[in-house]
Design a protein around this motif. Structure first.
Motif, PDB file in Angstrom:
ATOM      1  N   VAL A 184       0.822  -1.208   0.000  1.00  0.00           N
ATOM      2  CA  VAL A 184       0.000   0.000   0.000  1.00  0.00           C
ATOM      3  C   VAL A 184       0.855   1.256   0.000  1.00  0.00           C
ATOM      4  N   ALA A 185       2.086   1.180   0.549  1.00  0.00           N
ATOM      5  CA  ALA A 185       2.984   2.333   0.571  1.00  0.00           C
ATOM      6  C   ALA A 185       3.373   2.742  -0.843  1.00  0.00           C
ATOM      7  N   VAL A 186       3.600   1.758  -1.704  1.00  0.00           N
ATOM      8  CA  VAL A 186       3.960   2.038  -3.099  1.00  0.00           C
ATOM      9  C   VAL A 186       2.787   2.688  -3.822  1.00  0.00           C
ATOM     10  N   ALA A 187       1.597   2.130  -3.625  1.00  0.00           N
ATOM     11  CA  ALA A 187       0.400   2.702  -4.258  1.00  0.00           C
ATOM     12  C   ALA A 187       0.187   4.138  -3.787  1.00  0.00           C
ATOM     13  N   ARG A 188       0.375   4.370  -2.488  1.00  0.00           N
ATOM     14  CA  ARG A 188       0.185   5.721  -1.942  1.00  0.00           C
ATOM     15  C   ARG A 188       1.196   6.696  -2.531  1.00  0.00           C
ATOM     16  N   LYS A 189       2.455   6.253  -2.640  1.00  0.00           N
ATOM     17  CA  LYS A 189       3.494   7.142  -3.163  1.00  0.00           C
ATOM     18  C   LYS A 189       3.235   7.475  -4.633  1.00  0.00           C
ATOM     19  N   TYR A 190       2.876   6.489  -5.436  1.00  0.00           N
ATOM     20  CA  TYR A 190       2.619   6.721  -6.866  1.00  0.00           C
ATOM     21  C   TYR A 190       1.422   7.663  -7.041  1.00  0.00           C
ATOM     22  N   PHE A 191       0.377   7.436  -6.271  1.00  0.00           N
ATOM     23  CA  PHE A 191      -0.799   8.307  -6.315  1.00  0.00           C
ATOM     24  C   PHE A 191      -0.404   9.744  -5.985  1.00  0.00           C
ATOM     25  N   THR A 192       0.407   9.908  -4.941  1.00  0.00           N
ATOM     26  CA  THR A 192       0.839  11.241  -4.513  1.00  0.00           C
ATOM     27  C   THR A 192       1.686  11.922  -5.582  1.00  0.00           C
ATOM     28  N   LEU A 193       2.598  11.162  -6.198  1.00  0.00           N
ATOM     29  CA  LEU A 193       3.457  11.727  -7.248  1.00  0.00           C
ATOM     30  C   LEU A 193       2.630  12.222  -8.431  1.00  0.00           C
ATOM     31  N   LEU A 194       1.661  11.428  -8.848  1.00  0.00           N
ATOM     32  CA  LEU A 194       0.811  11.834  -9.974  1.00  0.00           C
ATOM     33  C   LEU A 194       0.017  13.094  -9.639  1.00  0.00           C
ATOM     34  N   LYS A 195      -0.470  13.167  -8.419  1.00  0.00           N
ATOM     35  CA  LYS A 195      -1.269  14.315  -8.014  1.00  0.00           C
ATOM     36  C   LYS A 195      -0.420  15.575  -7.891  1.00  0.00           C
ATOM     37  N   LYS A 196       0.745  15.443  -7.246  1.00  0.00           N
ATOM     38  CA  LYS A 196       1.614  16.597  -7.030  1.00  0.00           C
ATOM     39  C   LYS A 196       2.252  17.080  -8.327  1.00  0.00           C
ATOM     40  N   THR A 197       2.663  16.139  -9.168  1.00  0.00           N
ATOM     41  CA  THR A 197       3.427  16.501 -10.362  1.00  0.00           C
ATOM     42  C   THR A 197       2.548  16.935 -11.523  1.00  0.00           C
ATOM     43  N   PHE A 198       1.424  16.237 -11.725  1.00  0.00           N
ATOM     44  CA  PHE A 198       0.589  16.507 -12.892  1.00  0.00           C
ATOM     45  C   PHE A 198      -0.835  16.924 -12.547  1.00  0.00           C
ATOM     46  N   ASN A 199      -1.176  16.877 -11.266  1.00  0.00           N
ATOM     47  CA  ASN A 199      -2.550  17.153 -10.824  1.00  0.00           C
ATOM     48  C   ASN A 199      -3.540  16.248 -11.564  1.00  0.00           C
ATOM     49  N   ILE A 200      -3.145  14.957 -11.634  1.00  0.00           N
ATOM     50  CA  ILE A 200      -3.953  13.965 -12.339  1.00  0.00           C
ATOM     51  C   ILE A 200      -4.804  13.176 -11.351  1.00  0.00           C
TER      52      ILE A 200
END
Length: 319
Positions: free
Chosen positions: A53-69
């Motif tokens: 779940v940590a990996v899923a959380r980090k990837y989700f956060t990166l997409l949101k912070k970087t691309f606002n996706i």
């Protein structure tokens, strides 16, 4: 929580402030545990699958912070003996997926996906900060660390030798000694030296895990040092006891065959003293003599008594 899981949990909460580092980390996650789906209209979708779940959380956060996706997240519960959950984070909008792939350099200038999701260009990981971020993402996606209480082992499993060589090269750039071994269908980049695993945790910027590992290493080294010292002292005690027993046997044999009266005064004195004090060390025997004698002097006299006892035994056998 295992040590490996706690490291990933810490790394999942660490977010680089620079956008280029966020892209590098995201590129690693997609490259090592991502899937690209192409529709009949030649539109892309990007998915990652992970049991952590940590990996899923980090990837989700990166997409949101970087691309606002906005992403689509799903969870599937395993059945039978395999009861772990699988988390899927998907970018379903074609234009968003294309933005991600282009930024991460996972697609070339002709719009073609690189084989096995390898990086089309190393421009994503040219700076040291981005190299750190990429290694961190690679570990989150496909890495593990053994319980340091048992043994030291750090690894990142890659689907192809080219990916493994790339990860290894990035680790080597920080002066660490990473190696590659093939395990079934994977190429595994690994580090086995405890101090180097501490260094790779520093590279990935996991200070809490680093301190925990350092504390474990210190305790293990101290425990090992104490054990070695105890073993050494035990060996010395056994050696001393064995020597004392042999000395007692030799002196008793001399006494029972020719008596002490035939011995020179120095040998007679140490023979009688050894019989009186069988547990005494050479130093203690020497201090008890009048005048006192050093350890080497006491040892010399006892060796002479031992030689005399051997001669008497040989004479007895020849008669």
């Amino acid at each position: 929580m295992s040590f490996s899981s706690s490291v990933k949990d810490e790394l999942s909460r660490q977010l680089s402030p620079a956008r280029h580092c966020q892209i590098a980390e995201m590129a690693a996650i997609i490259s090592l545990c991502g899937r690209i789906h192409i529709s009949e209209k030649n539109e892309y979708r990007v998915k990652i699958h992970t049991e952590n779940v940590a990996v899923a959380r980090k990837y989700f956060t990166l997409l949101k912070k970087t691309f606002n996706i906005n992403t689509d997240i799903s969870i599937r519960q395993g059945s039978g003996n395999h009861r772990s959950r699988t988390y899927t984070v998907a970018v379903l909008k074609a234009e968003d997926a294309l933005r991600v792939l282009q930024a991460a350099k996972l697609i070339d200038r002709y719009g073609e996906i690189e084989e096995n999701l390898s990086l089309a260009q190393n421009v994503v990981i040219q700076q040291n900060c981005c190299k750190r971020a990429f290694i961190r993402g690679a570990f989150l996606a496909a890495g593990s660390i053994s319980d340091p209480e048992k043994f030291y082992h750090f690894e990142i499993a890659c689907a192809t030798e080219a990916k493994a060589a790339q990860v290894k090269g990035l680790i080597l750039s920080f002066g660490l000694d990473a190696k590659i071994v093939q395990r079934k269908k994977y190429f595994v980049v690994y580090i086995k030296e405890g101090s180097q695993i501490v260094d790779i945790l520093n590279v990935m910027e996991a200070p809490t895990a680093l301190m925990e590992l350092e504390n474990i290493r210190i305790v293990k080294e101290m425990r090992g040092s104490v054990n070695r010292q105890v073993n050494c002292e035990t060996a010395n005690i056994n050696k001393t006891v064995s020597a004392a027993v042999k000395q007692m046997e030799d002196i008793t044999y001399i006494r029972d065959t020719i008596g002490f009266d035939t011995l020179p005064e120095g040998l007679q004195e140490i023979a009688e003293l050894r019989l009186l004090r069988p547990e005494a060390t050479l130093k203690e025997l020497g201090e008890a003599l009048d005048p006192p004698v050093g350890k080497s002097g006491v040892n010399h006299r006892l060796r002479k008594l031992g030689s005399l006892a051997e001669k008497l035994r040989e004479q007895s056998l020849s008669e």
